[in-house]
Design a protein around this motif. Structure first.
Motif, PDB file in Angstrom:
ATOM      1  N   MET A   1     -11.846  -8.074  -0.068  1.00 34.79           N
ATOM      2  CA  MET A   1     -10.706  -8.003  -0.969  1.00 34.79           C
ATOM      3  C   MET A   1      -9.965  -9.343  -0.892  1.00 34.79           C
ATOM      4  SD  MET A   1      -9.339  -4.098  -0.351  1.00 34.79           S
ATOM      5  CE  MET A   1      -8.315  -3.984  -1.816  1.00 34.79           C
ATOM      6  N   GLU A   2      -9.072  -9.577  -1.849  1.00 34.43           N
ATOM      7  CA  GLU A   2      -8.307 -10.840  -1.904  1.00 34.43           C
ATOM      8  C   GLU A   2      -7.630 -11.181  -0.586  1.00 34.43           C
ATOM      9  OE1 GLU A   2      -5.385 -11.607  -5.101  1.00 34.43           O
ATOM     10  OE2 GLU A   2      -6.684 -10.270  -6.288  1.00 34.43           O
ATOM     11  N   GLU A   3      -7.004 -10.179   0.036  1.00 35.87           N
ATOM     12  CA  GLU A   3      -6.266 -10.424   1.287  1.00 35.87           C
ATOM     13  C   GLU A   3      -7.209 -10.892   2.399  1.00 35.87           C
ATOM     14  OE1 GLU A   3      -5.852  -7.893  -0.754  1.00 35.87           O
ATOM     15  OE2 GLU A   3      -3.735  -7.376  -0.927  1.00 35.87           O
TER      16      GLU A   3
ATOM     17  N   VAL B   1     -19.298  -1.767   2.440  1.00 36.21           N
ATOM     18  CA  VAL B   1     -18.102  -1.841   3.270  1.00 36.21           C
ATOM     19  C   VAL B   1     -17.168  -2.860   2.634  1.00 36.21           C
ATOM     20  CG1 VAL B   1     -17.210  -2.597   5.519  1.00 36.21           C
ATOM     21  CG2 VAL B   1     -19.225  -1.133   5.405  1.00 36.21           C
ATOM     22  N   ILE B   2     -15.912  -2.484   2.487  1.00 35.66           N
ATOM     23  CA  ILE B   2     -14.913  -3.358   1.881  1.00 35.66           C
ATOM     24  C   ILE B   2     -13.950  -3.842   2.968  1.00 35.66           C
ATOM     25  CG2 ILE B   2     -13.126  -3.563   0.107  1.00 35.66           C
ATOM     26  CD1 ILE B   2     -15.863  -2.803  -1.078  1.00 35.66           C
ATOM     27  N   ALA B   3     -13.906  -5.145   3.185  1.00 31.90           N
ATOM     28  CA  ALA B   3     -12.968  -5.724   4.156  1.00 31.90           C
ATOM     29  C   ALA B   3     -11.621  -5.901   3.461  1.00 31.90           C
ATOM     30  CB  ALA B   3     -13.487  -7.058   4.665  1.00 31.90           C
ATOM     31  N   THR B   4     -10.572  -5.299   4.027  1.00 31.88           N
ATOM     32  CA  THR B   4      -9.264  -5.311   3.374  1.00 31.88           C
ATOM     33  C   THR B   4      -8.475  -6.581   3.684  1.00 31.88           C
ATOM     34  OG1 THR B   4      -8.273  -4.123   5.237  1.00 31.88           O
ATOM     35  CG2 THR B   4      -9.033  -2.808   3.341  1.00 31.88           C
ATOM     36  N   HIS B   5      -8.347  -6.903   4.966  1.00 30.82           N
ATOM     37  CA  HIS B   5      -7.553  -8.064   5.372  1.00 30.82           C
ATOM     38  C   HIS B   5      -7.897  -8.409   6.814  1.00 30.82           C
ATOM     39  CE1 HIS B   5      -5.188  -4.902   7.261  1.00 30.82           C
ATOM     40  NE2 HIS B   5      -4.516  -5.823   7.916  1.00 30.82           N
TER      41      HIS B   5
ATOM     42  N   LEU C   1      -4.383  -0.700   1.226  1.00 28.95           N
ATOM     43  CA  LEU C   1      -5.318  -1.501   0.429  1.00 28.95           C
ATOM     44  C   LEU C   1      -6.521  -0.663   0.012  1.00 28.95           C
ATOM     45  CD1 LEU C   1      -5.054  -4.824   2.442  1.00 28.95           C
ATOM     46  CD2 LEU C   1      -4.425  -4.515   0.038  1.00 28.95           C
ATOM     47  N   ARG C   2      -6.950   0.220   0.899  1.00 30.04           N
ATOM     48  CA  ARG C   2      -8.065   1.131   0.571  1.00 30.04           C
ATOM     49  C   ARG C   2      -7.665   2.033  -0.593  1.00 30.04           C
ATOM     50  NH1 ARG C   2      -9.112   6.447   1.779  1.00 30.04           N
ATOM     51  NH2 ARG C   2     -11.331   6.992   1.724  1.00 30.04           N
ATOM     52  N   ASP C   3      -6.460   2.635  -0.509  1.00 31.04           N
ATOM     53  CA  ASP C   3      -5.970   3.517  -1.575  1.00 31.04           C
ATOM     54  C   ASP C   3      -5.921   2.779  -2.909  1.00 31.04           C
ATOM     55  OD1 ASP C   3      -5.711   5.504   0.309  1.00 31.04           O
ATOM     56  OD2 ASP C   3      -3.538   5.293   0.520  1.00 31.04           O
ATOM     57  N   LYS C   4      -5.404   1.541  -2.869  1.00 34.55           N
ATOM     58  CA  LYS C   4      -5.294   0.729  -4.073  1.00 34.55           C
ATOM     59  C   LYS C   4      -6.693   0.458  -4.664  1.00 34.55           C
ATOM     60  CE  LYS C   4      -4.135  -3.950  -4.748  1.00 34.55           C
ATOM     61  NZ  LYS C   4      -3.427  -5.127  -4.263  1.00 34.55           N
TER      62      LYS C   4
ATOM     63  N   ASN D   1       0.755  -1.031  12.151  1.00 40.07           N
ATOM     64  CA  ASN D   1       1.094  -1.581  10.833  1.00 40.07           C
ATOM     65  C   ASN D   1      -0.118  -2.230  10.161  1.00 40.07           C
ATOM     66  OD1 ASN D   1       1.270  -3.754  12.747  1.00 40.07           O
ATOM     67  ND2 ASN D   1       2.433  -4.944  11.266  1.00 40.07           N
ATOM     68  N   GLU D   2      -1.058  -2.780  10.955  1.00 39.52           N
ATOM     69  CA  GLU D   2      -2.277  -3.366  10.377  1.00 39.52           C
ATOM     70  C   GLU D   2      -3.191  -2.261   9.844  1.00 39.52           C
ATOM     71  OE1 GLU D   2      -2.516  -6.421   9.741  1.00 39.52           O
ATOM     72  OE2 GLU D   2      -1.289  -7.478  11.203  1.00 39.52           O
ATOM     73  N   ILE D   3      -3.282  -1.155  10.577  1.00 35.97           N
ATOM     74  CA  ILE D   3      -4.095  -0.021  10.118  1.00 35.97           C
ATOM     75  C   ILE D   3      -3.474   0.567   8.851  1.00 35.97           C
ATOM     76  CG2 ILE D   3      -4.872   2.321  10.694  1.00 35.97           C
ATOM     77  CD1 ILE D   3      -5.145   1.305  13.632  1.00 35.97           C
TER      78      ILE D   3
END
Length: 113
Positions: A9-11, A78-82, A102-105, A94-96
């Motif tokens: 993802m962008e982040e 697998v999608i890496a969020t940040h 980001l997953r929900d989005k 807070n990271e989780i």
């Protein structure tokens, strides 16, 4: 054999872009290895939805949080969020939470919930 494919993802891209070339190479090497070996030292489940790619390099604990996109009945994406540099033993809540948002989005944007 590759167990899964990783997308960013962008982040996650933005975080990786802040790192130096050797660190980036090490992260991608570890992700590539994780995709082929299913090794919990490299890719570990944190909770029901969120996993972490683990890289230790030059004394830094680098983490990329991620989730599985099982929308097409394929368990191979697998999608890496940040990402972040881990400074304490446990992954901060807070990271989780950020990864879960980001997953929900992502799922909402792909109409795949």
């Amino acid at each position: 054999m590759r167990y899964f494919e990783t997308r960013f993802m962008e982040e996650a891209d933005a975080f990786i872009a802040t790192l130096d070339t050797k660190t980036i190479k090490k992260i991608f090497y570890n992700i590539d290895l994780a995709e082929q070996t299913n090794d919990p030292k490299l890719f570990k489940k944190l909770n029901h939805h969120i996993w972490e790619f683990r890289t230790k390099y030059l004394g830094l604990q680098i983490r990329l949080l991620a989730f599985w996109d099982k929308s097409d009945n394929k368990e191979t994406l697998v999608i890496a969020t940040h990402g972040f540099i881990k400074k304490v033993d446990k992954v901060p809540a807070n990271e989780i939470n950020r990864a879960e948002k980001l997953r929900d989005k992502y799922l909402l944007n792909n109409n795949k919930q």
